[in-house]
Design a protein around this motif. Structure first.
Motif, PDB file in Angstrom:
ATOM      1  N   VAL A 148      -3.780 -22.590   3.777  1.00 51.26           N
ATOM      2  CA  VAL A 148      -1.879 -22.803   2.804  1.00 51.26           C
ATOM      3  C   VAL A 148      -1.458 -21.594   3.203  1.00 51.26           C
ATOM      4  O   VAL A 148       0.028 -22.220   3.005  1.00 51.26           O
ATOM      5  CB  VAL A 148      -2.747 -22.395   1.111  1.00 51.26           C
ATOM      6  N   PHE A 149      -1.695 -20.690   3.427  1.00 46.94           N
ATOM      7  CA  PHE A 149      -0.559 -19.620   3.754  1.00 46.94           C
ATOM      8  C   PHE A 149      -0.705 -18.874   5.601  1.00 46.94           C
ATOM      9  O   PHE A 149      -1.667 -17.916   5.078  1.00 46.94           O
ATOM     10  CB  PHE A 149      -0.851 -18.951   2.836  1.00 46.94           C
ATOM     11  N   PRO A 150      -0.192 -19.718   5.860  1.00 49.74           N
ATOM     12  CA  PRO A 150      -0.980 -18.954   7.185  1.00 49.74           C
ATOM     13  C   PRO A 150       0.050 -17.448   8.009  1.00 49.74           C
ATOM     14  O   PRO A 150      -0.951 -16.857   9.030  1.00 49.74           O
ATOM     15  CB  PRO A 150      -0.234 -20.463   8.344  1.00 49.74           C
ATOM     16  N   ASP A 151       0.491 -17.201   7.369  1.00 50.36           N
ATOM     17  CA  ASP A 151       1.356 -15.935   7.773  1.00 50.36           C
ATOM     18  C   ASP A 151       0.848 -14.695   6.201  1.00 50.36           C
ATOM     19  O   ASP A 151       1.156 -13.723   6.908  1.00 50.36           O
ATOM     20  CB  ASP A 151       3.026 -15.997   6.853  1.00 50.36           C
ATOM     21  N   ILE A 152      -0.499 -15.318   5.891  1.00 49.01           N
ATOM     22  CA  ILE A 152      -1.057 -13.793   5.262  1.00 49.01           C
ATOM     23  C   ILE A 152      -2.273 -13.354   6.684  1.00 49.01           C
ATOM     24  O   ILE A 152      -2.677 -14.115   7.271  1.00 49.01           O
ATOM     25  CB  ILE A 152      -2.914 -14.388   4.802  1.00 49.01           C
ATOM     26  N   ALA A 153      -2.198 -12.069   6.600  1.00 46.65           N
ATOM     27  CA  ALA A 153      -2.775 -11.297   8.114  1.00 46.65           C
ATOM     28  C   ALA A 153      -3.626 -10.854   8.021  1.00 46.65           C
ATOM     29  O   ALA A 153      -4.543 -11.272   7.143  1.00 46.65           O
ATOM     30  CB  ALA A 153      -1.868 -10.115   8.308  1.00 46.65           C
ATOM     31  N   THR A 154      -4.476 -11.742   9.310  1.00 47.14           N
ATOM     32  CA  THR A 154      -5.830 -11.061   8.943  1.00 47.14           C
ATOM     33  C   THR A 154      -5.870 -10.284  10.336  1.00 47.14           C
ATOM     34  O   THR A 154      -7.421 -10.436  10.790  1.00 47.14           O
ATOM     35  CB  THR A 154      -6.557 -12.917   9.788  1.00 47.14           C
ATOM     36  N   THR A 155      -5.230  -9.967  10.575  1.00 49.26           N
ATOM     37  CA  THR A 155      -5.367  -9.047  12.294  1.00 49.26           C
ATOM     38  C   THR A 155      -4.404  -7.513  11.764  1.00 49.26           C
ATOM     39  O   THR A 155      -3.576  -8.013  11.035  1.00 49.26           O
ATOM     40  CB  THR A 155      -5.435  -9.400  13.249  1.00 49.26           C
ATOM     41  N   GLU A 156      -5.096  -6.635  11.998  1.00 50.62           N
ATOM     42  CA  GLU A 156      -4.331  -5.597  11.933  1.00 50.62           C
ATOM     43  C   GLU A 156      -2.796  -5.167  13.172  1.00 50.62           C
ATOM     44  O   GLU A 156      -1.890  -5.045  13.601  1.00 50.62           O
ATOM     45  CB  GLU A 156      -5.034  -4.301  12.161  1.00 50.62           C
ATOM     46  N   GLY A 157      -2.971  -5.447  14.755  1.00 42.27           N
ATOM     47  CA  GLY A 157      -2.906  -5.339  15.928  1.00 42.27           C
ATOM     48  C   GLY A 157      -1.118  -6.084  15.877  1.00 42.27           C
ATOM     49  O   GLY A 157      -1.356  -7.534  14.793  1.00 42.27           O
ATOM     50  N   PRO A 158      -0.007  -6.468  16.625  1.00 41.38           N
ATOM     51  CA  PRO A 158       0.839  -7.011  16.483  1.00 41.38           C
ATOM     52  C   PRO A 158       1.097  -8.092  16.801  1.00 41.38           C
ATOM     53  O   PRO A 158      -0.036  -8.749  17.635  1.00 41.38           O
ATOM     54  CB  PRO A 158       1.630  -5.858  17.305  1.00 41.38           C
ATOM     55  N   LEU A 159       1.737  -9.276  16.582  1.00 38.61           N
ATOM     56  CA  LEU A 159       1.544 -10.559  17.436  1.00 38.61           C
ATOM     57  C   LEU A 159       2.632 -10.657  18.881  1.00 38.61           C
ATOM     58  O   LEU A 159       3.795  -9.778  18.732  1.00 38.61           O
ATOM     59  CB  LEU A 159       2.851 -11.326  16.133  1.00 38.61           C
ATOM     60  N   SER A 160       2.448 -11.112  19.540  1.00 41.62           N
ATOM     61  CA  SER A 160       3.129 -11.325  20.826  1.00 41.62           C
ATOM     62  C   SER A 160       4.318 -12.140  20.159  1.00 41.62           C
ATOM     63  O   SER A 160       4.221 -13.325  19.048  1.00 41.62           O
ATOM     64  CB  SER A 160       2.743 -12.308  21.726  1.00 41.62           C
TER      65      SER A 160
ATOM     66  N   PHE B 274       2.575 -11.175   6.207  1.00 40.71           N
ATOM     67  CA  PHE B 274       2.029 -10.841   4.941  1.00 40.71           C
ATOM     68  C   PHE B 274       0.978 -10.230   4.669  1.00 40.71           C
ATOM     69  O   PHE B 274       0.605 -11.067   5.397  1.00 40.71           O
ATOM     70  CB  PHE B 274       1.751 -11.905   3.428  1.00 40.71           C
ATOM     71  N   PHE B 275       0.847  -8.714   4.228  1.00 38.36           N
ATOM     72  CA  PHE B 275      -0.365  -7.797   4.214  1.00 38.36           C
ATOM     73  C   PHE B 275      -1.038  -7.812   2.994  1.00 38.36           C
ATOM     74  O   PHE B 275      -0.002  -7.057   1.831  1.00 38.36           O
ATOM     75  CB  PHE B 275      -0.262  -6.666   4.932  1.00 38.36           C
ATOM     76  N   PRO B 276      -1.595  -8.336   1.933  1.00 39.82           N
ATOM     77  CA  PRO B 276      -1.400  -8.416   0.862  1.00 39.82           C
ATOM     78  C   PRO B 276      -2.504  -6.955   0.488  1.00 39.82           C
ATOM     79  O   PRO B 276      -2.675  -6.907   1.237  1.00 39.82           O
ATOM     80  CB  PRO B 276      -2.756  -9.322   0.512  1.00 39.82           C
ATOM     81  N   GLN B 277      -2.259  -6.370  -1.335  1.00 44.31           N
ATOM     82  CA  GLN B 277      -2.567  -5.388  -1.371  1.00 44.31           C
ATOM     83  C   GLN B 277      -4.225  -6.241  -1.367  1.00 44.31           C
ATOM     84  O   GLN B 277      -4.523  -6.904  -2.207  1.00 44.31           O
ATOM     85  CB  GLN B 277      -2.194  -5.199  -2.715  1.00 44.31           C
ATOM     86  N   VAL B 278      -4.955  -4.825  -1.911  1.00 43.56           N
ATOM     87  CA  VAL B 278      -6.734  -4.875  -1.512  1.00 43.56           C
ATOM     88  C   VAL B 278      -7.573  -4.593  -3.056  1.00 43.56           C
ATOM     89  O   VAL B 278      -7.659  -6.174  -3.548  1.00 43.56           O
ATOM     90  CB  VAL B 278      -6.719  -3.462  -1.240  1.00 43.56           C
ATOM     91  N   ASP B 279      -6.364  -4.524  -4.198  1.00 39.50           N
ATOM     92  CA  ASP B 279      -7.405  -4.388  -5.500  1.00 39.50           C
ATOM     93  C   ASP B 279      -5.542  -4.636  -6.387  1.00 39.50           C
ATOM     94  O   ASP B 279      -4.635  -3.574  -6.457  1.00 39.50           O
ATOM     95  CB  ASP B 279      -7.883  -3.516  -6.463  1.00 39.50           C
ATOM     96  N   PRO B 280      -5.054  -5.969  -6.235  1.00 38.28           N
ATOM     97  CA  PRO B 280      -3.397  -6.212  -7.348  1.00 38.28           C
ATOM     98  C   PRO B 280      -4.158  -6.321  -8.086  1.00 38.28           C
ATOM     99  O   PRO B 280      -4.908  -6.532  -9.375  1.00 38.28           O
ATOM    100  CB  PRO B 280      -2.903  -7.422  -6.602  1.00 38.28           C
ATOM    101  N   THR B 281      -2.584  -5.555  -9.087  1.00 43.97           N
ATOM    102  CA  THR B 281      -2.862  -5.210 -10.670  1.00 43.97           C
ATOM    103  C   THR B 281      -1.368  -6.651 -11.151  1.00 43.97           C
ATOM    104  O   THR B 281      -0.452  -7.020  -9.810  1.00 43.97           O
ATOM    105  CB  THR B 281      -2.434  -4.202 -11.359  1.00 43.97           C
ATOM    106  N   LEU B 282      -1.053  -6.778 -12.152  1.00 43.30           N
ATOM    107  CA  LEU B 282       0.243  -7.807 -12.124  1.00 43.30           C
ATOM    108  C   LEU B 282       1.532  -7.201 -12.142  1.00 43.30           C
ATOM    109  O   LEU B 282       2.639  -6.871 -11.221  1.00 43.30           O
ATOM    110  CB  LEU B 282       0.108  -7.955 -14.041  1.00 43.30           C
ATOM    111  N   ALA B 283       2.066  -5.695 -12.470  1.00 45.00           N
ATOM    112  CA  ALA B 283       2.953  -4.986 -12.283  1.00 45.00           C
ATOM    113  C   ALA B 283       2.913  -4.309 -10.764  1.00 45.00           C
ATOM    114  O   ALA B 283       3.656  -4.750 -10.006  1.00 45.00           O
ATOM    115  CB  ALA B 283       3.034  -3.931 -13.160  1.00 45.00           C
TER     116      ALA B 283
END
Length: 245
Positions: A58-70, A146-155
């Motif tokens: 659904v969101f392919p741009d959510i990061a799955t690895t830490e390394g850079p993309l070619s 996009f690198f998501p937050q581990v424990d997101p809060t609303l604010a």
């Protein structure tokens, strides 16, 4: 316009050729000491951001690895984002709103009007992804994921989602101005004036659509930020068959 497309195509080819390994060298996507060194040299992420273990369709741009993309991987991400279910759903929803409101009026109503709005929305998304996710991100060495937050809060999630519109990572893992994410949609909206109804091709209308693009990006960043949290709760046990989000 023909010259514009030609210049864009030639620039894209040059970028891809520049990233191709010379004869006898490893493919850039293959494990190598060079790629390992690049990953090791990246600045560690801040403690409140993370990656997901499985790629989201659904969101392919959510990061799955830490390394850079070619450059090739950024090209693949541009294609994946353009055809993702999230993009299709957003374009269909936007076309439905425009059809109900008869906006823009030049497309008319009925099934044909809906189809024109849906096609125009998909074309704008494709252009924005091409310019922002692939071309500019490759030239400027920026990370379009996009690198998501581990424990997101609303604010905290609202603040993070807004700031990631104007801030991104570069290929070294450092926070930089998100020029690819800001200029990509603007270039796409300029190109959209080729096929949008004539009354929509003015500078104020173009900037209005551009502002809406950025606001939409911030809104979808909220979904991206919570997406891994939501599916962590629904994830199947390890012995069950794994599926993508």
């Amino acid at each position: 316009m023909v010259l514009f497309y030609a210049a864009t195509f030639m620039g894209s080819v040059a970028l891809l050729r520049a990233q191709q390994p010379a004869s006898g060298q490893e493919h850039p996507d293959a494990p190598s000491a060079t790629r390992s060194a690049q990953s090791a040299s990246r600045k560690p992420p801040a403690g409140f951001v993370s990656t997901i273990r499985r790629r989201s369709i659904v969101f392919p741009d959510i990061a799955t690895t830490e390394g850079p993309l070619s450059t090739g991987e950024k090209s693949e991400l541009f294609v994946d984002n353009t055809a993702s279910p999230g993009t299709l759903a957003a374009s269909a929803f936007g076309a439905g709103i425009g059809w109900a409101d008869d906006s823009p009026r030049g497309y008319g109503q009925g099934a044909e009007g809906f189809g024109k709005r849906f096609g125009a929305s998909m074309a704008r998304n494709a252009s924005s992804e091409f310019f922002g996710t692939f071309l500019l991100a490759s030239i400027l060495r920026e990370d379009p994921r996009f690198f998501p937050q581990v424990d997101p809060t609303l604010a905290g999630s609202i603040k993070y989602s807004l700031t990631r519109v104007v801030v991104t990572r570069n290929d070294d893992g450092r926070n930089v101005a998100n020029w690819s994410g800001l200029l990509g949609p603007l270039m796409a909206e300029g190109l959209a004036n080729v096929y949008w109804p004539e009354e929509e091709r003015t500078a104020p209308k173009t900037l209005e659509r551009y502002g809406l693009d950025l606001a939409t990006r911030a809104g979808f960043n909220m979904f991206r930020n919570y997406w891994p949290v939501f599916f962590k709760k629904l994830r199947r046990p390890p012995h069950s068959s794994a599926r993508q989000n």
